[in-house]
Design a protein around this motif. Structure first.
Motif, short mmCIF file in Angstrom:
data_model
loop_
_atom_site.label_atom_id
_atom_site.label_comp_id
_atom_site.label_asym_id
_atom_site.label_seq_id
_atom_site.Cartn_x
_atom_site.Cartn_y
_atom_site.Cartn_z
N PRO A 77 0.49 -1.11 -0.31
CA PRO A 77 0.62 -0.03 0.07
C PRO A 77 0.86 1.13 -0.16
O PRO A 77 0.29 2.41 -0.43
N ASN A 78 2.07 1.16 0.56
CA ASN A 78 3.26 2.49 0.54
C ASN A 78 2.82 3.04 -0.75
O ASN A 78 3.46 2.66 -1.63
N TYR A 79 3.12 5.33 -0.52
CA TYR A 79 3.27 5.74 -2.17
C TYR A 79 4.17 5.70 -2.79
O TYR A 79 4.35 5.68 -3.88
N HIS A 80 5.62 4.73 -1.94
CA HIS A 80 6.57 4.56 -2.88
C HIS A 80 6.25 3.10 -3.37
O HIS A 80 7.72 2.89 -3.66
N GLY A 81 5.18 2.87 -3.42
CA GLY A 81 5.51 1.41 -4.18
C GLY A 81 4.99 0.65 -5.80
O GLY A 81 3.84 0.37 -6.11
N TYR A 82 6.16 1.77 -6.26
CA TYR A 82 6.07 1.84 -8.00
C TYR A 82 4.77 3.34 -8.17
O TYR A 82 4.51 3.86 -8.39
N HIS B 128 -3.78 7.40 -7.71
CA HIS B 128 -4.05 6.62 -8.81
C HIS B 128 -5.49 5.57 -7.46
O HIS B 128 -6.44 5.62 -8.49
N TYR B 129 -4.82 6.22 -6.15
CA TYR B 129 -5.69 5.40 -5.20
C TYR B 129 -7.37 6.67 -4.66
O TYR B 129 -7.95 5.85 -5.46
N LYS C 237 -3.91 4.58 5.14
CA LYS C 237 -3.25 4.69 6.24
C LYS C 237 -4.13 2.94 7.40
O LYS C 237 -3.22 2.57 7.49
N GLN C 238 -4.72 2.96 7.35
CA GLN C 238 -5.78 2.28 7.90
C GLN C 238 -5.02 1.25 7.14
O GLN C 238 -4.86 0.05 7.55
N LEU C 239 -5.07 1.04 5.86
CA LEU C 239 -4.23 -0.40 4.54
C LEU C 239 -2.80 -0.81 5.68
O LEU C 239 -2.18 -1.90 5.40
N GLN D 192 1.44 14.96 -2.59
CA GLN D 192 1.94 13.14 -2.05
C GLN D 192 2.84 13.67 -1.68
O GLN D 192 2.76 12.61 -0.55
N ASN D 193 3.05 14.31 -0.97
CA ASN D 193 4.53 14.60 0.33
C ASN D 193 3.37 14.89 1.30
O ASN D 193 3.76 14.51 2.65
N LEU D 194 1.79 15.06 1.47
CA LEU D 194 1.40 14.93 2.82
C LEU D 194 1.11 13.36 2.21
O LEU D 194 0.71 13.00 3.81
N GLY D 195 1.11 13.04 2.15
CA GLY D 195 0.49 11.43 1.79
C GLY D 195 1.95 10.38 2.44
O GLY D 195 1.47 9.53 3.38
N TYR D 196 2.97 11.27 1.94
CA TYR D 196 4.02 10.22 3.17
C TYR D 196 3.81 10.97 4.94
O TYR D 196 4.70 9.98 5.09
N ASP D 197 3.86 11.86 4.98
CA ASP D 197 3.45 12.63 6.45
C ASP D 197 2.45 11.30 6.97
O ASP D 197 2.66 11.50 7.87
N VAL D 198 1.08 11.28 6.40
CA VAL D 198 -0.15 10.88 7.19
C VAL D 198 0.66 9.06 6.92
O VAL D 198 -0.03 8.22 7.98
N GLU D 199 0.92 8.18 6.17
CA GLU D 199 1.09 7.07 5.77
C GLU D 199 2.45 7.18 7.09
O GLU D 199 2.26 5.54 7.90
#
Lengths: 304, 444, 314
Positions: free
Chosen positions: B204-209, B215-216, B247-249, B411-418
């Motif tokens: 699920p991580n945002y860096h996972g290609y 896309h989510y 994040k839940q994932l 995307q940067n916010l996404g990294y902070d959240v995950e």
């Protein structure tokens, strides 16, 4: 600066073993010396492992097959020497070599030729503004390339239409490189003025003195700065990234290597084979030129 | 240096830099005066670089050269958007005449800044009506504020890939259709091994290609900007829900750190050792090109494809997905725009060219005629992607004045959240909205 | 011979000669230093995206960089971290290795070469190598640590370990400092150690009261050049971030430097990000000037502290 000033100096030869003595005090002293020898050399071996093991791991990985690099096994199951051949088959790999050699080779020649007279003037001429000039040279030497990159890039790309080539990195070296000037100047300072005076008594002008007297004496210094300049160009990543990254035909090894893994969908084994190949020439040059390296820098270095 | 001389030196240098400014603005003449019937050479930049894809685009270009023997095309591959942006500004002899980009992110920037020329006159000249030629979404994402500076060159849609063998082994009947089913399946499919995984249900991580925020989020049908052009991410609940679900994932599948560590052992995204091919992950969110690549890698399992899940309350919209595509345009700095147009026209509107290229690199065709073409040799599974591309609920990310920068901020916010650094998603979205607005204001 | 007339002519001739010898550098100085520097200053007050003509925008870029540009403060904080921790580690370790090499009696040439080699490894190659070696999943380092039962950090994928990993890389290439310190240590007068021995001084006291005072100028030199180097870190953090994030392909997705979590951002990378990814040339010049001010402040310190650097041999 990316290369530090250094002062290698051969350490003194190991001291002669002490004369055998029979007194208990002397024996304790000898045992102490032996223990110290063991302690120092074990530390030395430990440090050597720290410095060398990364190279060993890289070599081992470069000889694995692509399935194994994703596992924890350290020794290749079968030695895939063919990785090195495969790397050379990657499109562009040979071009990167050619470009790097061009940048490093031509850049080194230009920078030495243009820097020698400047260094000579700064070392041996007396003129107003000499200290100021030297301070400016040092400032240029310490200037991060990123500070002036925006106007420089626009200058090369828009005024001279040279983006996509390595010329914006090579041409400036024809106008004296600050680091080369500084180091050469330090070296030339050590040449006694008597030699120069003698040449002048013989009727040589400054230029002929430089060519006939100073250059032969400065050979070790020149060899050292040439090596530094060559290494600098070989290692440069930022310059090619700015000017050449959009033209694969102009890529250098450092730039190509960085995108190697992603751009060619290769795994770590091939990437590491390429890494080893990029490291190899630098290390080979060092082994062959170690003497020039050490000799030349001994005097140019900054002493306490 | 005496003060007087210092001053005059400064004046001189200032004049010099003004001269630079002045000349820096001259590269934008957009006159198409070249004669496309004369012998000429144009430069074409594209982003494809895997051997198969590079060969396919070369074949496409070869077909063009056969049809136009007087126009020679110099092809440069593996170029990303940063480089295109740089070259469109620089101009000069090494710059491209025709460019293509994998993302639609920069269309807004390209069009509003006139970096790519307005194609309307060319289309009119050749009697091409974009509305009747290209599918609706593609038609939209290739223009900005009514200005058309690009045309679609094949499209991409995103779906769920799943390992049918792993599903069978875990006792799961079919692909999930809602996110809660998806989460349950992902957990069922996960087999931990020590501090790592033997098999992970889903990365699920945002860096996972391809698991990027946009896309989510497409599955929540988000609205990125409000009518006045301000960032809408703090107002539209889709964003909070999407980020919270990811994040839940992440937490449910082992936590961010453990997943990130596992991710570091993945092979190359576009290589044969992609984690889906190797069986390291049992499900993947990926584009349509993956099908061809995955089959080429000859995996040891059967590959299934389905539309991505939808939020639990929106079951009726199942079948939608994220759409984007490759775009092509003509550089404003090009002096051979008419010849460039011939290439763009051929690549984007010639039915056979589009179909052949789509077949070769397993992408979604980008013209209405090509979509209907009987020559389209599609794997039955590929139809899923064609359906997603034509689904009215599918969305894309809108063009913006400063390109894809707003997506980078999000995307940067996404990294902070995950990673757990930003616990309060609402506050994070508000801050990021401000950041996006400030960046757009700065770019204007 | 020395009438005022000929003297003046001689002076003029020697001035011309100096000018001739300096000319390559004088041109280089104007074209590749003074002019772009002034131009950078004027750009920093300009709105310029490379497409539309540049327009004067006052302090807008400065305010954007300091108030709204989300990468600026993290980059500055990282720089501070590197300046403090990385420089300290390098100097302490370099001094340690330098002292060790002066004590080694057998095979000193081999040891010296081995210790020096990593310094020569090209930065991109060395960084790629370290990202692989320190891969948390499959890297040999963590495999070994795991076998020994030592909990291993995630290095380049963990924001709190990425800078220590970069520090490790920098410490690995400590060969330059080793050589400098080695020379300085060998220059310490032997008599001072002998005098200390007579006083019965312990090793630590000898180090504290004999070695350190003698080599302190070199330590100072190493610290200041180290600070300048650390502020300019570019290649290693950028390449490490790119490779570890997995975003090094050529897909359209831009790589915003700093992975993981902005922890590897440095000021020079911001110039690239603003200038060559966001194409906000004005703001890029603002960051460039901040970098310039910091670099020159420490360079001035270097020149002041070590006047010898300039006057030596006069």
């Amino acid at each position: 600066m990316s290369y530090a000033v250094e002062t290698p100096k051969t350490p003194k030869a190991p001291e002669a073993p002490e004369a055998p003595a029979a007194t208990p005090a002397a024996r304790t002293a000898r045992r102490k010396a032996l223990l110290q020898w063991i302690a120092v050399h074990s530390l030395g071996v430990a440090a050597a492992l720290f410095f060398v093991l990364p190279f060993v791991f890289l070599l081992l990985t470069s000889l694995m097959d692509d399935q194994q690099t994703l596992t924890r096994d350290l020794i290749p199951h079968h030695w895939a020497w063919s990785n090195y051949r495969t790397v050379f088959e990657v499109p562009g790999f040979l071009t990167w070599w050619r470009n790097t050699l061009l940048y490093a080779g031509l850049g080194t020649v230009l920078s030495v030729v243009s820097s020698v007279p400047v260094a000579y003037a700064l070392a041996k001429f007396r003129f107003r503004g000499r200290n100021l000039s030297l301070m400016l040279v040092i400032s240029m030497m310490m200037l991060p390339p990123q500070v002036i990159i925006i106007p420089m890039y626009l200058f090369w790309a828009r005024q001279l239409d040279l983006s996509g080539t390595l010329w914006p990195l090579i041409i400036p070296l024809a106008f004296g490189d600050a680091f080369t000037i500084f180091l050469l100047r330090q070296f030339l300072m050590t040449i006694p003025n008597e030699y120069l005076d003698a040449a002048k008594v013989d009727g040589c002008g400054e230029f002929r003195t430089l060519i006939k007297v100073v250059l032969p004496m400065a050979r070790p210094g020149i060899a050292a700065v040439a090596l530094f300049q060559f290494f600098y160009a070989w290692n440069d990543y930022f310059g090619p990234q700015i000017y050449a990254s959009d033209t694969p035909a102009s890529w250098t090894l450092s730039y190509g290597l960085e995108s190697f893994k992603g751009a060619h969908h290769t795994d770590w084994n091939l990437t590491m084979a390429a890494t080893v190949l990029v490291m190899a020439p630098v290390i080979l040059v060092f082994f062959f030129a170690q003497k020039a390296f050490v000799e030349g820098v001994t005097l140019t270095g900054v002493k306490g | 240096m005496p003060a007087f001389r210092r001053k005059s030196a400064a004046v001189l240098a200032a004049t010099a830099s003004i001269a630079l400014f002045a000349s820096a603005c001259t590269g934008q003449s957009s006159s198409a005066t070249d004669d496309a019937s004369k012998d000429t050479t144009i430069t074409f930049w594209h982003g494809w670089n895997s051997p198969g894809e590079a060969a396919a685009i070369q074949a496409d270009v070869d077909a063009f050269q056969k049809a136009h023997p007087n126009i020679h095309v110099k092809v440069v591959g593996g170029i990303n958007d940063d480089k295109i942006n740089q070259a469109l500004r620089a101009g000069g002899s090494n710059s491209p005449d025709v460019v293509s980009s994998f993302t639609t992110n920069n269309v807004g920037k390209f069009c509003s800044s006139n970096a790519l020329v307005d194609l309307a006159p060319f289309l009119k000249k050749d009697g091409i009506d974009p509305a009747k030629t290209f599918p609706k979404t593609m038609n939209e994402y290739t223009q900005f504020n009514g200005k058309r500076c690009t045309l679609p060159l094949l499209g991409d849609s995103y779906a769920l890939y799943y390992n049918k063998d792993a599903f069978k082994a875990a006792g799961i009947d079919g692909p999930p259709t809602t996110w809660s089913e998806f989460e349950a399946d992902a957990k069922l499919l996960t087999k931990p091994k020590g501090d790592s995984y033997e098999q992970l249900g889903f990365m699920p991580n945002y860096h996972g290609y391809e698991t990027t925020t946009e896309h989510y989020l497409a599955q929540w049908s988000p609205t990125y900007f409000d009518a006045s052009g301000k960032s809408n991410i703090a107002k539209d609940p889709a964003f909070e829900k999407g980020l919270a679900f990811q994040k839940q994932l992440v937490d449910g599948l082992g936590g961010f750190t453990k997943l990130e560590k596992f991710r570091a052992s993945f092979g190359e995204e576009y290589g044969d050792t992609n984690p889906f091919n190797t069986g390291q992950v049992a499900m993947a969110m990926d584009g349509e090109w993956r099908l061809g690549m995955a089959l080429a890698a000859k995996p040891k399992f059967d590959i299934g494809v389905a539309p991505l899940p939808v939020p639990d309350g929106q079951k009726a919209t199942h079948g939608k997905g994220y759409l984007t595509g490759t775009i092509a345009g003509i550089a404003a700095t090009s002096k051979k725009q008419n010849a460039g147009w011939e290439l763009v026209k051929f690549l984007t509107t010639d039915t056979d060219a589009v179909v052949d290229f789509a077949n070769a690199i397993h992408n979604v065709p980008s013209t209405l005629d090509a979509l209907k073409s009987p020559k389209l040799t599609a794997d039955p599974r590929f139809k899923t992607f064609l359906d997603i591309a034509q689904n009215p609920n599918s969305t894309t990310t809108p063009a913006s004045f400063n390109g894809g920068q707003y997506l980078v901020s999000l995307q940067n916010l996404g990294y902070d959240v995950e990673s757990g650094k930003q616990g309060d998603i609402k506050a994070g979205l508000a801050r990021t909205a401000q950041e996006i607005d400030a960046a757009i204001a700065q770019a204007k | 011979m020395s009438t005022p007339y000929t003297l003046r002519a001689k002076h003029r001739r020697s001035a011309l000669r100096t000018l001739a010898f300096l000319s390559p550098w004088l041109i280089g100085f104007c074209v590749f230093f003074a002019y772009p520097l002034i131009s950078t200053v004027s750009f920093s007050f300009t709105h310029y995206d490379g497409f539309s003509p540049a327009t004067f925008s006052g302090l807008k870029n400065w305010s954007y960089v300091f108030n709204d540009y989300p990468l600026f403060w993290p980059a500055l904080r990282n720089t501070l971290w590197l300046v403090v921790v990385m420089v300290a580690c390098r100097v302490v370790f370099g001094l340690g290795i330098g002292m060790l090499i002066t004590k080694i009696k057998t095979g000193v040439g081999v040891f010296r070469t081995l210790f020096y080699l990593p310094y020569l490894a090209p930065p991109v190659a060395a960084t790629l190598g370290f990202v692989f070696l320190l891969n948390p999943g499959t890297g040999p380092v963590n495999s070994l640590l795991g076998d020994l039962g030592i909990p291993a950090p995630d290095w380049f994928t963990d924001p709190s370990w990425s800078k220590p990993a970069l520090t490790l890389l920098a410490v690995w290439g400590v060969g330059d400092l080793m050589v400098i310190f080695m020379a300085a240590l060998l220059d310490v007068p032997k008599e001072q150690y002998e005098a200390a021995d007579l006083d019965g001084a312990r090793a630590w006291h000898k180090f504290r009261y004999v070695t350190l005072p003698n080599i302190s100028p070199i330590v100072m030199f190493a610290v200041v050049t180290g600070v300048i180097q650390a502020m300019q870190s570019y290649t290693q953090p950028l390449v490490a971030g790119k490779v570890a994030s997995g975003v090094i392909g050529n897909s359209g997705q831009p790589f915003e430097p700093g992975y993981p979590d902005k922890s590897t951002l440095t000021l020079p990378q911001l110039v690239y990000n603003l200038g060559f990814q966001r194409f906000d040339y004005g703001s890029a010049c603002v960051v460039a000037l901040v970098l310039f001010a910091l670099s020159m402040a420490f360079t001035a310190l270097l020149m002041k502290r070590r006047g010898g650097l300039i006057q030596a041999g006069e």
